[in-house]
Design a protein around this motif. Structure first.
Motif, PDB file in Angstrom:
ATOM      1  N   ASP A  10     -16.164   3.799  10.959  1.00 22.42           N
ATOM      2  CA  ASP A  10     -15.792   3.687  12.364  1.00 22.42           C
ATOM      3  C   ASP A  10     -15.310   5.018  12.928  1.00 22.42           C
ATOM      4  OD1 ASP A  10     -16.509   1.061  12.229  1.00 22.42           O
ATOM      5  OD2 ASP A  10     -14.472   0.255  12.336  1.00 22.42           O
ATOM      6  N   ALA A  14     -16.807   6.732  16.149  1.00 24.12           N
ATOM      7  CA  ALA A  14     -15.930   7.110  17.264  1.00 24.12           C
ATOM      8  C   ALA A  14     -16.127   8.577  17.640  1.00 24.12           C
ATOM      9  CB  ALA A  14     -14.467   6.836  16.900  1.00 24.12           C
ATOM     10  N   ASP A  19     -15.001   8.637  21.514  1.00 30.16           N
ATOM     11  CA  ASP A  19     -13.946   7.666  21.803  1.00 30.16           C
ATOM     12  C   ASP A  19     -12.635   8.205  21.220  1.00 30.16           C
ATOM     13  OD1 ASP A  19     -12.251   5.515  22.092  1.00 30.16           O
ATOM     14  OD2 ASP A  19     -13.672   4.029  21.322  1.00 30.16           O
ATOM     15  N   LYS A  22      -9.799   5.507  19.940  1.00 28.88           N
ATOM     16  CA  LYS A  22     -10.121   4.877  18.664  1.00 28.88           C
ATOM     17  C   LYS A  22     -10.049   5.895  17.528  1.00 28.88           C
ATOM     18  CE  LYS A  22     -13.290   1.643  16.554  1.00 28.88           C
ATOM     19  NZ  LYS A  22     -14.411   0.736  16.764  1.00 28.88           N
ATOM     20  N   ILE A  26      -7.543   5.566  14.300  1.00 28.89           N
ATOM     21  CA  ILE A  26      -8.104   5.532  12.943  1.00 28.89           C
ATOM     22  C   ILE A  26      -7.530   6.671  12.108  1.00 28.89           C
ATOM     23  CG2 ILE A  26     -10.222   5.828  11.595  1.00 28.89           C
ATOM     24  CD1 ILE A  26     -11.680   4.281  13.842  1.00 28.89           C
ATOM     25  N   ASP A  82      -4.178  -1.015  23.728  1.00 33.59           N
ATOM     26  CA  ASP A  82      -5.487  -0.600  23.215  1.00 33.59           C
ATOM     27  C   ASP A  82      -5.405  -0.301  21.719  1.00 33.59           C
ATOM     28  OD1 ASP A  82      -6.506  -0.849  25.758  1.00 33.59           O
ATOM     29  OD2 ASP A  82      -6.453   1.311  26.196  1.00 33.59           O
ATOM     30  N   GLU A  83      -4.344   0.404  21.311  1.00 36.99           N
ATOM     31  CA  GLU A  83      -4.170   0.744  19.896  1.00 36.99           C
ATOM     32  C   GLU A  83      -4.004  -0.515  19.054  1.00 36.99           C
ATOM     33  OE1 GLU A  83      -1.077   3.635  19.233  1.00 36.99           O
ATOM     34  OE2 GLU A  83      -1.950   5.057  20.652  1.00 36.99           O
ATOM     35  N   LYS A  85      -5.183  -3.510  19.668  1.00 38.29           N
ATOM     36  CA  LYS A  85      -6.493  -4.167  19.548  1.00 38.29           C
ATOM     37  C   LYS A  85      -7.346  -3.499  18.479  1.00 38.29           C
ATOM     38  CE  LYS A  85      -6.713  -5.678  24.329  1.00 38.29           C
ATOM     39  NZ  LYS A  85      -7.246  -5.334  25.657  1.00 38.29           N
ATOM     40  N   ILE A  86      -7.306  -2.175  18.413  1.00 38.99           N
ATOM     41  CA  ILE A  86      -8.100  -1.438  17.430  1.00 38.99           C
ATOM     42  C   ILE A  86      -7.625  -1.768  16.020  1.00 38.99           C
ATOM     43  CG2 ILE A  86      -8.636   0.871  16.548  1.00 38.99           C
ATOM     44  CD1 ILE A  86      -8.514   1.808  19.542  1.00 38.99           C
ATOM     45  N   ALA A  89      -8.482  -5.254  14.651  1.00 39.25           N
ATOM     46  CA  ALA A  89      -9.878  -5.434  14.241  1.00 39.25           C
ATOM     47  C   ALA A  89     -10.035  -5.273  12.725  1.00 39.25           C
ATOM     48  CB  ALA A  89     -10.771  -4.444  14.971  1.00 39.25           C
ATOM     49  N   TYR A  90      -9.123  -4.556  12.082  1.00 39.46           N
ATOM     50  CA  TYR A  90      -9.207  -4.325  10.635  1.00 39.46           C
ATOM     51  C   TYR A  90      -8.375  -5.326   9.837  1.00 39.46           C
ATOM     52  CZ  TYR A  90     -11.274  -0.020  12.221  1.00 39.46           C
ATOM     53  OH  TYR A  90     -12.084   0.880  12.846  1.00 39.46           O
TER      54      TYR A  90
END
Length: 148
Positions: A10, A14, A19, A22, A26, A82-83, A85-86, A89-90
């Motif tokens: 990812d 990104a 991005d 993101k 990461i 936003d962070e 949500k990212i 996802a993991y």
């Protein structure tokens, strides 16, 4: 696939997509995992340890989000959302309230807990079962409810 491998894939994507948000998240998560590996003197973390690091990062951001909302910093609130949500996802799929309640009741029966005095026993037996799948505060509330 290990979480680190997924993060690496990812991160490359990104970079290609430019991005920045993101990519930044990461990189922070990977740095935290690397620091944890150094702290534990291991070459690589187990999947459980990776989940622990992810959960810690998520909790830090949620705590900050709460503080920023109270302070009225809407610019930082949206960035943190936003962070979050990212990172989510993991994380593994979160347990529903019904599933969590069932695990709590089952664990209370296993350790033969009778009252709130046995809270520590129940929590120590329960948390490994739900690691990464439920927040500790949710688990704590359900245990208290079922022990009273």
């Amino acid at each position: 696939m290990a979480i680190v491998e997924l993060l690496n894939q990812d991160m490359k994507q990104a970079m290609k997509n430019k991005d920045k948000v993101k990519l930044g998240v990461i990189r922070m998560v990977k740095a935290s995992m690397q620091n944890e590996a150094i702290k534990t003197k291991k070459d690589a973390l187990s999947e459980e340890e990776e989940l622990t690091v992810l959960a810690r990062e998520l909790k830090q951001r949620k705590d900050s989000l709460h503080e920023f909302k109270e302070a009225g910093r809407e610019d930082l609130v949206s960035q943190l959302e936003d962070e979050i949500k990212i990172i989510q996802a993991y994380m593994p799929e979160q347990l529903s309230d019904e599933e969590l309640e069932q695990i709590v009741v089952q664990t209370i029966e296993e350790v033969q807990a009778q009252s709130k005095k046995d809270m520590g026993k129940v929590m120590s037996a329960l948390m490994p079962k739900v690691k990464g799948k439920a927040e500790g505060s949710r688990v704590n509330q359900l245990v208290q409810k079922n022990l009273s």
